[in-house]
Design an enzyme around this catalytic site. Structure first.
Site, mmCIF file in Angstrom:
data_model
loop_
_atom_site.group_PDB
_atom_site.id
_atom_site.type_symbol
_atom_site.label_atom_id
_atom_site.label_comp_id
_atom_site.label_asym_id
_atom_site.label_seq_id
_atom_site.Cartn_x
_atom_site.Cartn_y
_atom_site.Cartn_z
ATOM 1 N N GLY A 253 0.545 -1.021 0.156
ATOM 2 C CA GLY A 253 0.624 0.067 0.203
ATOM 3 C C GLY A 253 0.515 1.092 0.107
ATOM 4 N N GLY B 133 -0.488 9.257 2.365
ATOM 5 C CA GLY B 133 0.034 9.871 2.129
ATOM 6 C C GLY B 133 1.893 10.440 3.690
ATOM 7 N N ASP C 9 -9.853 11.173 10.591
ATOM 8 C CA ASP C 9 -8.892 10.836 9.508
ATOM 9 C C ASP C 9 -10.084 9.537 8.884
ATOM 10 O OD1 ASP C 9 -8.456 10.787 6.767
ATOM 11 O OD2 ASP C 9 -6.333 10.064 7.329
#
Length: 816
Positions: free
Chosen positions: A495, A498, A612
């Site tokens: 993966g 950010g 988030d």
């Protein structure tokens, strides 16, 4: 004359079958490389490109190439020209291929350590490892003295396939040729049942497989030219245990592919058209078995595929079989007539999974059955044995693999002899020295721990560490992380976010972990790194991803988590080829995520706000249980005498609370809004922001609101779910989802309310939700699922925050 016409008709049908078989499959990805060669090679209408060409598949094209002398005899069914050159790899190097079609791909590696006329290399001494897509295909591999092809099947879910060659210390790697070819996904089943009790189903979608044996019964070889997927099928005669009991038969014209079975790609006509049958002429009533014996590596599970096609003319009675793997029954009284839809000559295959321990001998037996007056005969047309990657993602280990079976056996004998001769001496010696050695080792371990770690995992006397000795979590040395990730191999990337890339890693004790490495150019820096470590160190819950450790050495910012086998919720909703989730699965995932967030909001005096919440930050373990992840932006909630925290806006576009964006006032209701977006993401099965859609459909929230105002919310449902959900459950789900998306935070429910209503929705769908029993405000015992459909409405609008707060405390016994 009539007989001649009949023969002509049979010949035409057979020819048409062969033509259909030859054109059945055209791979989207079809990479063929002749390694070390300066020119392309044509092998039976297949062109292998020189890897020194301008295609730049190899990360280190300056690596050396070697070639055999023209006088060197090389015999191989795959074409001797592929084995006359080789690519030498002295350091870790990658072959990188663009993947145009996600799904199952064959990887075939060609090895032959041919002698060289001159030079510094002896290919027979090469020892190396090969990895791809997070799996170790070969480890400490040393090729045999004969040409060999290693074949693997991997489910490629990314746009690139990176094949990494890593030489062992003081050695090198080499490769003669390779293939990367997409193959039909149906070739490998999604699941297969184990023969051992309990007969669990093995999920094969995320596993890598290696072809160990591919055998054609009837004792006939099938060359790659005669297989649409270029597979080689070996004759079964050498594997038979009792050759005197069998007959080899061939009847190609009897194979009937007209039933719509995709067997052309499962096995070729020449496999289904030949068979090995039991010779029953001596004693037709005897219950006998045909048995084949195979040497395989112990400690692995194997997918075994049986190919059947009744091509033998016999009296009009049933043909029933008993099938065994070693002493375990695969199928009893299997009626081929029922399995082959009562069409004579129709191909059929059967899959089973078995775990091999002990001596590594796999016996495959097909026995006769006399049940229901069936004909006393057994038949098998083809057999495939595929090794399944183990829990560490390893397929073949040079220390335990098939290639070293002979040397391993000799080593065992030697060890037994030496051990027997010296047993008394060793026992006496150990008895005398045990106490001294034990004390010495304890002192060494204590000294080592004092040097590298404090008792809570923090390195002592390291002024550069970001955390005080009071912080929880284990601080790993950078060397251990590098070793676990094979020097941050690109083939282990699972993966990218950010903060940086996430790698699959294996610690020295065998634990599989996820390693998130901060990128230098990342906008998320030291503060987010510290926040996530501190948050995860404080909280342990079954629906929060667990922290295993961190590393902040040599300017590296690395976080190590538990490995989540099934990746992100996002990938299971859209944008990948993963199987679709049904409605119950989606509800259970939503409930698990809500439990994790509710725990954050209520487990301490001040709420922890995730900040988030999104589908990419909800991970799924091997049992599809949801866990909330990525706490780098988390924030401690407001003091008890305040309503909010004033802070700069951070989060992910599309999920952000509009009140938080406009006023910069953060509360736990900001998480509730984001979770509401995730809820509709789950229901609709589409991205939150999709620029490819027409205007008015780009934003998921706006699209949902538009159809909600029209009273036609069913228009936004994931088409996969339509007709597969109970509308009472959906209405309850939509009702709480809409409340989560209220413009003003004060109008939104708490996560406790959300959790309660989601469990109601699951109850209405027909699944029992197991939750601890708690006391209601009135002191009466209440179960979170202790209601029926008629009483659901009684709970609407009732705040369950206190109830679930108590439940969280009850769950602490289940926390890690």
């Amino acid at each position: 004359m009539e007989f001649g016409k009949f023969r002509l008709l049979i010949w035409v049908i057979s020819t048409m079958c062969l033509i259909k078989c030859s054109i059945q499959f055209q791979p989207i990805d079809n990479y063929l490389l002749d390694c070390g060669s300066t020119t392309n090679s044509s092998i039976r209408d297949r062109v292998f490109l020189a890897d020194t060409s301008d295609y730049h598949f190899l990360s280190n094209p300056e690596q050396e190439s070697v070639s055999a002398s023209n006088s060197q005899p090389i015999s191989s069914i795959y074409g001797s020209s592929l084995y006359r050159t080789a690519r030498i790899v002295n350091k870790t190097s990658n072959y990188t291929f663009s993947i145009n079609q996600h799904g199952r791909h064959f990887i075939r590696l060609y090895f032959f350590p041919f002698p060289l006329n001159a030079g510094t290399y002896n290919l027979s001494t090469a020892r190396f490892s090969v990895s791809a897509h997070g799996f170790t295909l070969l480890r400490n591999f040393q090729p045999d003295s004969t040409p060999v092809v290693k074949e693997y099947s991997l489910n490629i879910t990314s746009d690139e396939l990176v094949l990494t060659f890593t030489p062992s210390p003081n050695s090198f790697a080499f490769l003669n040729a390779l293939e990367v070819i997409s193959h039909p996904d149906e070739l490998i089943p999604i699941t297969a049942k184990a023969v051992e009790l309990p007969r669990n189903h093995h999920n094969l979608m995320t596993q890598a497989l290696q072809t160990v044996f591919r055998v054609n019964m009837g004792n006939q070889t099938v060359l790659p030219d005669n297989d649409t997927l270029w597979r080689h099928w070996y004759p079964d005669g050498t594997f038979m245990k009792y050759n005197n009991l069998v007959q080899f038969v061939s009847n190609i014209t009897a194979v009937n592919y007209t039933t719509g079975d995709p067997a052309f790609d499962i096995a070729p006509l020449s496999v289904y058209g030949t068979a090995t049958k039991l010779n029953t002429q001596y004693n037709p009533s005897a219950l006998l078995n045909n048995t084949w014996s195979f040497n395989v590596a112990p400690g692995f599970s194997y997918l075994v595929r049986f190919h059947f096609c009744d091509i033998i003319e016999r009296p009009p009675s049933q043909l029933m079989l008993n099938i065994y793997l070693n002493s375990m029954s695969v199928a009893k009284d299997l009626n081929l007539g029922e399995e082959m839809p009562n069409v004579w000559g129709a191909p059929f295959y059967l899959d089973a999974v078995t775990k091999l321990n002990g001596n590594g001998i796999l016996n495959v037996s097909i026995g006769t059955s006399l049940a229901f007056g069936s004909y006393p005969e057994s038949i098998l047309n083809g057999l495939e044995i595929l090794k399944i990657s183990d829990s560490n993602g390893i397929l073949e280990d040079g220390a335990t693999g098939v290639n070293s079976s002979t040397s391993r056996s000799n080593s065992k004998i030697l060890v037994i002899i030496v051990s027997a001769c010296g047993a008394v001496f060793v026992l006496v010696l150990l008895g005398c020295m045990f106490f001294v050695i034990n004390r010495r080792n304890r002192r060494k371990r204590k000294s080592s721990n004092e040097e590298y770690f404090t008792t809570n995992g923090t390195k002592e006397n390291d002024e550069n560490t970001l955390f005080s000795r009071s912080k929880m979590g284990y601080r790993f040395p950078l060397g251990a992380v590098i070793e676990a990730t094979d020097r941050f191999s690109e083939s282990l990337v699972i993966g990218i976010g950010g903060f940086g890339k996430v790698y699959k890693g294996i610690l020295s004790d065998g634990t599989i972990v996820a390693v998130k490495r901060g990128a230098p150019q990342s906008h998320q820096g030291v503060s987010e790194f510290q926040t996530e470590i501190e948050m995860l160190s404080q909280f342990r819950h079954r629906h929060l991803v667990s922290l295993i450790g961190y590393c902040d050495e040599k300017n590296e910012l690395i976080i190590i988590y538990e490995y989540m086998e099934n990746g992100t919720l996002k990938n299971h909703l859209y944008g990948s080829d993963l199987p679709k989730l049904n409605w119950k699965q989606r509800l259970e995932i939503a409930i698990g995520s809500a439990r994790g967030l509710h725990y954050l909001h209520t487990s301490s005096q001040l709420a922890i706000i995730h900040r988030d919440v999104k589908s990419a930050n909800i991970l799924l373990d091997e049992n599809m249980m949801a866990k909330v992840a990525d706490f780098g932006l988390s924030k401690i909630g407001p003091d008890l005498d305040k309503t909010h925290v004033s802070t700069a806006v951070k989060g992910s576009f599309g999920y952000l609370d509009p009140e938080y964006m406009t006023r910069q006032q953060l509360t736990e209701k900001s998480d509730v809004y984001s979770f509401g977006v995730v809820m509709f993401e789950i229901l609709c099965g589409r991205p939150v922001i999709d620029p490819s859609r027409p205007r008015g459909m780009v934003s998921l929230v706006e699209w949902v609101n538009e159809w909600r105002k029209r009273g036609e919310l069913e228009k936004v449902f994931d088409p996969f779910l339509v007709g597969k959900m109970k509308m009472e459950s959906v209405r309850k789900y939509v009702e709480i989802g809409e409340k989560c998306l209220a413009e003003n935070g004060v109008d939104r429910p708490t996560m406790g309310d959300v959790l309660w209503n989601l469990e109601c929705a699951l109850q209405l769908e027909g699944s029992e939700v197991k939750s601890p029993r708690v006391e209601s405000d009135s002191g009466v015992g209440v179960s979170s699922t202790g209601f029926n459909e008629g009483s659901v409405g009684d709970f609407v609008g009732v705040s369950m925050s206190r109830v679930f707060s108590e439940m969280v405390k009850g769950e602490e016994g289940e926390m890690r």
